[in-house]
Design an enzyme around this catalytic site. Structure first.
Site, PDB file in Angstrom:
ATOM      1  N   ASN A   1       1.240  -1.183   0.359  1.00  0.00           N
ATOM      2  CA  ASN A   1       0.166   0.288   0.234  1.00  0.00           C
ATOM      3  C   ASN A   1       1.051   1.232  -0.167  1.00  0.00           C
ATOM      4  OD1 ASN A   1       0.530  -1.265   2.392  1.00  0.00           O
ATOM      5  ND2 ASN A   1      -1.321  -0.126   3.194  1.00  0.00           N
TER       6      ASN A   1
ATOM      7  N   GLU B   1       3.507  -5.555  11.911  1.00  0.00           N
ATOM      8  CA  GLU B   1       2.154  -4.564  11.676  1.00  0.00           C
ATOM      9  C   GLU B   1       1.253  -5.341  10.912  1.00  0.00           C
ATOM     10  OE1 GLU B   1       1.861  -1.603  13.931  1.00  0.00           O
ATOM     11  OE2 GLU B   1       4.337  -1.330  14.449  1.00  0.00           O
TER      12      GLU B   1
ATOM     13  N   CYS C   1      -3.996   0.374   6.552  1.00  0.00           N
ATOM     14  CA  CYS C   1      -4.452  -0.479   8.266  1.00  0.00           C
ATOM     15  C   CYS C   1      -4.836   0.156   8.702  1.00  0.00           C
ATOM     16  CB  CYS C   1      -3.417  -0.791   8.555  1.00  0.00           C
ATOM     17  SG  CYS C   1      -2.001   0.304   8.606  1.00  0.00           S
TER      18      CYS C   1
ATOM     19  N   GLU D   1       6.254   0.059  15.761  1.00  0.00           N
ATOM     20  CA  GLU D   1       7.324   1.188  14.996  1.00  0.00           C
ATOM     21  C   GLU D   1       7.348   2.407  14.750  1.00  0.00           C
ATOM     22  OE1 GLU D   1       5.953  -0.403  11.025  1.00  0.00           O
ATOM     23  OE2 GLU D   1       8.096  -2.051  11.202  1.00  0.00           O
TER      24      GLU D   1
HETATM   25  P1  NAD Z   1       0.415  -9.956   3.011  1.00  0.00           P
HETATM   26  O1  NAD Z   1       0.059 -10.493   4.506  1.00  0.00           O
HETATM   27  O2  NAD Z   1      -0.539 -10.897   1.816  1.00  0.00           O
HETATM   28  O3  NAD Z   1       1.865  -9.731   2.403  1.00  0.00           O
HETATM   29  C1  NAD Z   1       2.669  -8.658   3.025  1.00  0.00           C
HETATM   30  C2  NAD Z   1       4.165  -9.510   2.486  1.00  0.00           C
HETATM   31  O4  NAD Z   1       4.103 -10.839   3.316  1.00  0.00           O
HETATM   32  C3  NAD Z   1       4.275  -9.843   1.363  1.00  0.00           C
HETATM   33  O5  NAD Z   1       5.582  -9.045   0.578  1.00  0.00           O
HETATM   34  C4  NAD Z   1       4.027 -11.367   1.108  1.00  0.00           C
HETATM   35  O6  NAD Z   1       4.603 -11.325  -0.433  1.00  0.00           O
HETATM   36  C5  NAD Z   1       4.018 -11.586   2.537  1.00  0.00           C
HETATM   37  N1  NAD Z   1       4.232 -12.725   2.648  1.00  0.00           N
HETATM   38  C6  NAD Z   1       2.984 -13.857   2.421  1.00  0.00           C
HETATM   39  N2  NAD Z   1       3.362 -15.107   2.597  1.00  0.00           N
HETATM   40  C7  NAD Z   1       4.439 -15.118   3.268  1.00  0.00           C
HETATM   41  C8  NAD Z   1       4.723 -15.867   3.995  1.00  0.00           C
HETATM   42  N3  NAD Z   1       4.589 -17.153   4.341  1.00  0.00           N
HETATM   43  N4  NAD Z   1       6.367 -16.087   4.163  1.00  0.00           N
HETATM   44  C9  NAD Z   1       6.807 -14.746   4.030  1.00  0.00           C
HETATM   45  N5  NAD Z   1       6.252 -13.594   3.856  1.00  0.00           N
HETATM   46  C10 NAD Z   1       5.245 -14.142   2.902  1.00  0.00           C
HETATM   47  O7  NAD Z   1      -1.152  -8.354   3.020  1.00  0.00           O
HETATM   48  P2  NAD Z   1      -0.768  -7.357   1.427  1.00  0.00           P
HETATM   49  O8  NAD Z   1      -2.097  -7.871   0.991  1.00  0.00           O
HETATM   50  O9  NAD Z   1       0.157  -6.904   1.327  1.00  0.00           O
HETATM   51  O10 NAD Z   1      -1.117  -6.058   2.999  1.00  0.00           O
HETATM   52  C11 NAD Z   1      -2.101  -5.382   3.126  1.00  0.00           C
HETATM   53  C12 NAD Z   1      -2.811  -5.891   4.386  1.00  0.00           C
HETATM   54  O11 NAD Z   1      -1.409  -5.259   5.656  1.00  0.00           O
HETATM   55  C13 NAD Z   1      -4.158  -5.636   4.754  1.00  0.00           C
HETATM   56  O12 NAD Z   1      -4.138  -6.351   6.117  1.00  0.00           O
HETATM   57  C14 NAD Z   1      -2.978  -4.720   5.723  1.00  0.00           C
HETATM   58  O13 NAD Z   1      -4.041  -3.667   7.060  1.00  0.00           O
HETATM   59  C15 NAD Z   1      -1.616  -4.722   6.881  1.00  0.00           C
HETATM   60  N6  NAD Z   1      -0.946  -3.316   6.782  1.00  0.00           N
HETATM   61  C16 NAD Z   1      -0.946  -2.915   8.385  1.00  0.00           C
HETATM   62  C17 NAD Z   1      -0.417  -2.104   8.266  1.00  0.00           C
HETATM   63  C18 NAD Z   1       0.088  -1.358   9.583  1.00  0.00           C
HETATM   64  O14 NAD Z   1       1.421  -0.767  10.183  1.00  0.00           O
HETATM   65  N7  NAD Z   1      -0.500  -2.268  10.710  1.00  0.00           N
HETATM   66  C19 NAD Z   1       0.045  -0.348   7.060  1.00  0.00           C
HETATM   67  C20 NAD Z   1      -0.272  -1.257   6.050  1.00  0.00           C
HETATM   68  C21 NAD Z   1      -0.906  -2.778   5.631  1.00  0.00           C
END
Ligand code: NAD
Length: 471
Positions: A141, A239, A273, A450
Site C-alpha cells: 500500500n 504490523e 491499515c 514502529e
Molecule cells: P500480505 O500479508 O498478503 O503480504 C504482505 C507481505 O508478506 C508481502 O510481501 C507478501 O509477499 C509476504 N508474504 C505472504 N505470505 C508470506 C509467507 N508465508 N512468508 C513470508 N512472507 C509472506 O498483505 P498485503 O495484502 O500485501 O497487505 C495488506 C495488509 O497489510 C492489510 O491487512 C493491511 O492492514 C496490512 N497493513 C498493515 C499496516 C500496519 O502498519 N499495521 C500497514 C500497511 C498494511
C-alpha cells in the site's frame, strides 16, 4: 479477464489505473535467496557497516534521503503506476520515506546507553548490538514509506537487511537499493529479494541466520511469520490489519467529523491499515449525520491517479478490487443496506481497478463484514445509544489498531479513548501521523511498535559490560 501479475521468471507490475504493464522485475530463485543470506551473513561477520561510528552511518543515511528527494517526482510516478495512489499522495510518501532516513540518522547520532549503578567495585554499563540479519517483509500500500520505516532504523542499529517487498509493488524497493549503494552503504548490507510470499517467504523466515523478522501485512501472514519466529526463538515485530472505529458523539463539531470520516475511509481508497472503516454515530444525530456523510462521500472525486484533482484512485490491483467487491456482496447477504456505492464505476474508469466510495448500514455487530478488514473504500455504519452500547460495538472483533473520537467534551474523549483497545487514538482528527510517535496495534493488529526513537532499540539487543576495578 483481469490481468495476472505473475509469470514464470519475472514479476510484472500492472498499473491498476488502466491494466497495462507498468514494469517488471526478475524473480529470485530459492538458490538466489540462499546466496543472498550467505552474502548478508558474510557482510555481518566482516562488520564494515556495524563497525562504522554512529555519525558515519548517519551520514550515509542522510545521503540516501537526499537521493530520494532529488528523484522525488520520478519515484512518486513509479509508485503511482504500481499501486494507483493519487500523485499528490505518492509525492507525500517519498517525503515521508526520506524523513525516515533523516530522523533515524539523528536518533543514531544522539542515542545514549546507560551507565548502571554499581553494587560492588566495578563499572557497569550497556551497549547496543545489532541482531545480524533482519528480514523486512512489506505490503503494497505505501511501499517506499513502509520499507523506509523498517530499513532505516534496522540499518541505523548496524544490521544487514534482506528486504522482501510485495510482489504487487516490486519496483520501488530496487530504487531504494540503488540509492543505498550510491550513498556508500557497504556491499550486501541491504539486499532485495523478489518473489511471492509463498515462493521466497519460507526460506527467508526459516533460515537460522536470519536473526530478526519485521513484517507489515495481513494478520494471517503475520501469524505464519510469528510461528516461524517462535520455532527459532527470534524476535519479530508485526504490523497487521485493522477495523478501526470512528465514533461521532452528538456534541461534536459535525462538519469537522464528516470531513474526518470521509478522509478516513476514502484516503488511499481505504487501503490503509488505519482506515476508519466502521462508524458509530450517537443515535440522536444518526439520520442527520448519515445524510451529511452520504452527501460528502458522493462528492469524492474518483479518477485517474495522475490528475492532481483526483481524491481517490483505483484499488491497488484488479485481484484486490474483486476481493473488495466480493466482501460488499457478502455484506449484502448479511443484511446490509447499500446507502451509497457498492459498484465498480464504468465509462472511462472501466479499464481500471476502481471501486466507488461505499456506505453500508444495517449490519449486526457480529457480522463478518462489521468485523473483518475490507481494505477498500467501504464504510460500515451503526448507531449507539449509550457508552455500553458503544464500547461493545467499537471493541468487538479481533483488531485493535486505531480509533477516532469526535466530541467537544475532553473528559468523554479521555474516558472512551482509554477504554478502546487500540494502539492509536485520534481525538477530533484522524490519521494524523508523526514519525516521532510510536505506532502499532493491540490485539491481532500487531506485536511491537514502529516509528519513534525507541524503534532503533527494537532492532538492537542490549549487551551489559562489567569492568572490574580491582586490578
Ligand atoms: P500480505 O500479508 O498478503 O503480504 C504482505 C507481505 O508478506 C508481502 O510481501 C507478501 O509477499 C509476504 N508474504 C505472504 N505470505 C508470506 C509467507 N508465508 N512468508 C513470508 N512472507 C509472506 O498483505 P498485503 O495484502 O500485501 O497487505 C495488506 C495488509 O497489510 C492489510 O491487512 C493491511 O492492514 C496490512 N497493513 C498493515 C499496516 C500496519 O502498519 N499495521 C500497514 C500497511 C498494511
Amino acid at each position: 479477464m483481469t490481468p495476472s501479475t505473475q509469470q514464470s521468471e519475472v514479476i510484472l507490475s500492472i498499473n491498476p489505473a488502466n491494466g497495462q504493464v507498468a514494469g517488471q522485475v526478475e524473480k529470485n530463485s530459492e538458490r538466489q535467496v540462499e546466496r543472498a543470506i550467505d552474502l548478508a551473513n558474510q557482510a555481518h561477520i566482516e562488520g564494515t557497516w556495524r563497525k562504522m561510528l554512529p555519525h558515519e552511518r548517519a551520514a550515509t543515511m542522510r545521503r540516501i534521503a537526499a537521493y530520494l528527494l532529488e528523484d522525488k517526482e520520478r519515484l512518486a510516478l513509479l509508485q503511482m503506476r504500481e499501486n494507483g495512489k493519487p500523485i499528490l499522495e505518492c509525492l507525500r510518501i517519498v517525503d515521508n520515506a526520506a524523513n525516515a532516513w533523516v530522523y533515524y540518522a539523528a536518533v543514531l547520532e544522539t542515542l545514549e546507553t546507560e551507565v548502571t549503578p554499581p553494587r560492588g567495585n566495578y563499572l557497569s554499563h550497556t551497549i547496543l548490538e545489532p541482531f545480524g540479519i533482519v528480514a523486512a517483509i512489506t505490503p503494497w500500500n505505501s511501499p517506499l514509506m513502509i520499507e523506509s520505516y523498517k530499513i532505516a532504523p534496522a540499518l541505523a542499529a548496524g544490521n544487514c537487511v534482506l528486504l522482501k517487498p510485495s510482489e504487487e509493488t516490486p519496483q520501488t524497493s530496487l530504487e531504494l537499493l540503488k540509492f543505498a549503494k550510491l550513498a556508500g552503504l557497504p556491499d550486501h548490507t541491504l539486499q532485495v529479494i523478489q518473489g511471492t510470499g509463498a515462493e521466497v517467504g519460507p526460506k527467508l523466515i526459516n533460515d537460522d541466520r536470519v536473526q530478526m523478522i519485521t513484517f507489515t501485512g495481513g494478520t494471517a501472514t503475520g501469524r505464519t511469520i510469528a510461528k516461524a519466529a517462535a520455532e527459532r526463538l527470534v524476535p519479530c515485530t508485526l504490523e497487521l490489519g485493522g477495523k478501526s472505529p470512528q465514533i461521532v458523539f452528538a456534541d461534536a463539531d459535525l462538519d469537522l467529523a464528516v470531513d474526518g470520516v470521509v478522509k478516513g475511509i476514502c484516503g488511499a481508497a481505504g487501503q490503509s491499515c488505519t482506515a476508519g472503516s466502521r462508524l458509530l454515530i450517537e443515535s440522536r444525530i444518526y439520520d442527520d449525520f448519515l445524510g451529511k456523510l452520504k452527501y460528502e462521500m458522493s462528492l469524492v472525486r474518483v479518477g485517474a491517479p495522475h490528475l492532481e484533482t483526483t481524491q481517490m484512485g483505483p484499488l491497488a490491483s484488479f485481484k484486490h478490487r474483486d476481493r473488495v467487491a466480493a466482501l460488499v456482496d457478502l455484506a449484502r447477504e448479511e443484511g446490509a443496506t447499500v446507502e451509497l456505492g457498492g459498484f465498480s464505476p464504468q465509462g472511462e474508469l472501466s479499464s481500471g481497478a476502481y471501486y466507488a466510495p461505499t456506505l453500508l448500514t444495517g449490519l449486526s455487530n457480529n457480522s463478518r463484514t462489521w468485523n473483518e478488514e475490507i481494505f477498500g473504500p467501504v464504510l460500515c455504519v451503526r448507531s449507539f445509544d449509550d457508552i455500553e452500547d458503544l464500547m461493545r460495538d467499537a471493541n468487538c472483533g479481533s483488531y485493535g489498531l486505531a480509533a477516532g473520537i469526535w466530541t467537544r467534551e475532553f473528559q468523554k474523549a479521555w474516558d472512551v479513548g482509554r477504554a478502546i483497545d487500540a494502539g492509536t487514538i485520534w481525538i477530533n482528527t484522524y490519521e494524523q501521523s508523526s514519525l516521532s510517535t510510536p505506532f502499532g496495534g493491540f490485539k491481532q493488529s500487531g506485536i511491537g511498535r514502529e516509528k519513534a526513537a525507541q524503534c532503533l532499540r527494537t532492532y538492537s539487543q542490549i549487551k551489559s559490560f562489567y569492568w572490574g576495578m580491582n586490578t
